[in-house]
Design a protein around this motif. Sequence first.
Motif, PDB file in Angstrom:
ATOM      1  N   ARG A  64       0.839  -1.316   0.014  1.00 14.95           N
ATOM      2  CA  ARG A  64      -0.023  -0.019  -0.072  1.00 14.95           C
ATOM      3  C   ARG A  64       1.009   1.374  -0.095  1.00 14.95           C
ATOM      4  N   ASP A  65       2.291   1.090   0.209  1.00 17.83           N
ATOM      5  CA  ASP A  65       3.188   2.194   0.354  1.00 17.83           C
ATOM      6  C   ASP A  65       3.228   2.889  -1.034  1.00 17.83           C
ATOM      7  N   GLY A  66       3.091   4.205  -1.189  1.00 13.35           N
ATOM      8  CA  GLY A  66       3.079   4.847  -2.377  1.00 13.35           C
ATOM      9  C   GLY A  66       4.738   4.946  -3.029  1.00 13.35           C
ATOM     10  N   ARG A  67       5.702   4.572  -2.234  1.00 12.02           N
ATOM     11  CA  ARG A  67       6.804   4.643  -2.523  1.00 12.02           C
ATOM     12  C   ARG A  67       7.241   3.549  -3.532  1.00 12.02           C
ATOM     13  N   HIS A  68       6.611   2.396  -3.547  1.00  8.76           N
ATOM     14  CA  HIS A  68       6.964   1.116  -4.043  1.00  8.76           C
ATOM     15  C   HIS A  68       5.780   0.899  -5.354  1.00  8.76           C
ATOM     16  N   ARG A  69       6.032   0.270  -6.035  1.00 10.33           N
ATOM     17  CA  ARG A  69       5.241  -0.491  -7.365  1.00 10.33           C
ATOM     18  C   ARG A  69       5.835  -1.556  -7.688  1.00 10.33           C
ATOM     19  N   SER A  70       5.073  -2.330  -8.468  1.00 12.67           N
ATOM     20  CA  SER A  70       5.404  -3.669  -8.889  1.00 12.67           C
ATOM     21  C   SER A  70       6.159  -4.510  -7.944  1.00 12.67           C
ATOM     22  N   LEU A  71       5.636  -4.782  -6.663  1.00 14.29           N
ATOM     23  CA  LEU A  71       6.137  -5.655  -5.648  1.00 14.29           C
ATOM     24  C   LEU A  71       6.199  -6.827  -6.044  1.00 14.29           C
ATOM     25  N   HIS A  72       7.280  -7.451  -5.863  1.00 14.10           N
ATOM     26  CA  HIS A  72       7.465  -8.992  -6.224  1.00 14.10           C
ATOM     27  C   HIS A  72       8.210  -9.904  -5.432  1.00 14.10           C
ATOM     28  N   THR A  73       7.333 -11.050  -4.942  1.00 16.73           N
ATOM     29  CA  THR A  73       8.141 -11.684  -4.170  1.00 16.73           C
ATOM     30  C   THR A  73       9.168 -12.713  -4.787  1.00 16.73           C
ATOM     31  N   VAL A  74      10.197 -12.845  -4.462  1.00 11.31           N
ATOM     32  CA  VAL A  74      11.313 -13.647  -5.220  1.00 11.31           C
ATOM     33  C   VAL A  74      12.031 -14.703  -4.485  1.00 11.31           C
ATOM     34  N   LEU A  75      11.672 -14.778  -3.046  1.00 11.34           N
ATOM     35  CA  LEU A  75      11.889 -15.872  -2.097  1.00 11.34           C
ATOM     36  C   LEU A  75      10.873 -15.902  -0.928  1.00 11.34           C
ATOM     37  N   ASP A  76      10.078 -17.031  -0.847  1.00  6.41           N
ATOM     38  CA  ASP A  76       9.214 -17.206   0.225  1.00  6.41           C
ATOM     39  C   ASP A  76       9.902 -18.402   0.988  1.00  6.41           C
ATOM     40  N   ASP A  77      10.846 -18.118   2.163  1.00  2.00           N
ATOM     41  CA  ASP A  77      11.086 -19.456   2.733  1.00  2.00           C
ATOM     42  C   ASP A  77      10.789 -19.263   4.281  1.00  2.00           C
ATOM     43  N   ARG A  78      11.070 -20.250   4.968  1.00  2.44           N
ATOM     44  CA  ARG A  78      10.835 -20.162   6.295  1.00  2.44           C
ATOM     45  C   ARG A  78      12.017 -20.864   7.102  1.00  2.44           C
ATOM     46  N   PRO A  79      13.245 -20.344   7.077  1.00  2.00           N
ATOM     47  CA  PRO A  79      14.509 -20.804   7.565  1.00  2.00           C
ATOM     48  C   PRO A  79      14.291 -21.218   9.117  1.00  2.00           C
ATOM     49  N   GLU A  80      15.082 -22.207   9.879  1.00  2.00           N
ATOM     50  CA  GLU A  80      14.801 -22.642  11.097  1.00  2.00           C
ATOM     51  C   GLU A  80      15.373 -21.507  11.926  1.00  2.00           C
ATOM     52  N   CYS A  81      16.350 -20.892  11.622  1.00  2.00           N
ATOM     53  CA  CYS A  81      17.185 -19.725  12.193  1.00  2.00           C
ATOM     54  C   CYS A  81      17.015 -18.330  11.522  1.00  2.00           C
ATOM     55  N   ARG A  82      16.887 -17.496  12.030  1.00  2.00           N
ATOM     56  CA  ARG A  82      16.646 -16.252  11.379  1.00  2.00           C
ATOM     57  C   ARG A  82      17.991 -15.760  10.744  1.00  2.00           C
ATOM     58  N   ARG A  83      18.181 -15.294   9.541  1.00  2.00           N
ATOM     59  CA  ARG A  83      19.357 -14.829   8.907  1.00  2.00           C
ATOM     60  C   ARG A  83      19.969 -13.414   9.438  1.00  2.00           C
ATOM     61  N   PHE A  84      18.948 -12.588   9.751  1.00  2.00           N
ATOM     62  CA  PHE A  84      19.146 -11.407  10.207  1.00  2.00           C
ATOM     63  C   PHE A  84      18.574 -10.965  11.593  1.00  2.00           C
ATOM     64  N   GLY A  85      19.025 -12.140  12.607  1.00  2.00           N
ATOM     65  CA  GLY A  85      18.463 -11.870  13.974  1.00  2.00           C
ATOM     66  C   GLY A  85      18.765 -10.831  14.701  1.00  2.00           C
ATOM     67  N   GLY A  86      20.190 -10.099  14.334  1.00  2.00           N
ATOM     68  CA  GLY A  86      20.575  -9.224  15.118  1.00  2.00           C
ATOM     69  C   GLY A  86      20.271  -7.625  14.397  1.00  2.00           C
ATOM     70  N   TRP A  87      19.487  -7.813  13.669  1.00  2.00           N
ATOM     71  CA  TRP A  87      19.038  -6.416  12.834  1.00  2.00           C
ATOM     72  C   TRP A  87      17.694  -6.225  12.876  1.00  2.00           C
ATOM     73  N   ARG A  88      17.172  -5.151  13.260  1.00  2.00           N
ATOM     74  CA  ARG A  88      15.729  -4.915  13.220  1.00  2.00           C
ATOM     75  C   ARG A  88      15.358  -4.328  11.664  1.00  2.00           C
ATOM     76  N   ILE A  89      16.572  -3.842  11.189  1.00  2.00           N
ATOM     77  CA  ILE A  89      16.622  -3.549   9.634  1.00  2.00           C
ATOM     78  C   ILE A  89      17.842  -3.271   9.373  1.00  2.00           C
TER      79      ILE A  89
END
Length: 133
Positions: A64-89
């Motif tokens: 819904r954010d007007g700063r984006h268009r053509s949003l496209h999922t390229v990977l939909d996975d659920r790894p056992e461990c977080r890849r970026f656990g130390g980062w809020r972003i």
Amino acid sequence: MYVSRATFPASDANAVIEPIARVSMRRNADLEVTGALIFAVQHFAQYIEGPPAAVDFLRTAIERDGRHRSLHTVLDDRPECRRFGGWRIAYRGLATYVEKTIVSVQGQPTAETGDAAARLLRLFREFSLPDAR
């Protein structure tokens, strides 16, 4: 992980994206979400991980954010461990050299992004390293 096209010129990137990163840090902490964000010339790429309901909530907000268009999922996975656990972003600023990798997955069916999605994920990991700046 998704990619999207920016609706603003690259020259406005810092003014537009720095507030996104600040808000995301607070909101992601509340939602127990972690991840990484890349902006490259005209495209965003973001990896979001956490509780499925929180990830879905963020996905809807981003769509819904007007700063984006053509949003496209390229990977939909659920790894056992977080890849970026130390980062809020994890966000490191404008990354022009990543544009080609992002464009290579834009619009492809998720099942066909394979190597390009893996390259993009590898770039996210490199960006999130403490000494990446």
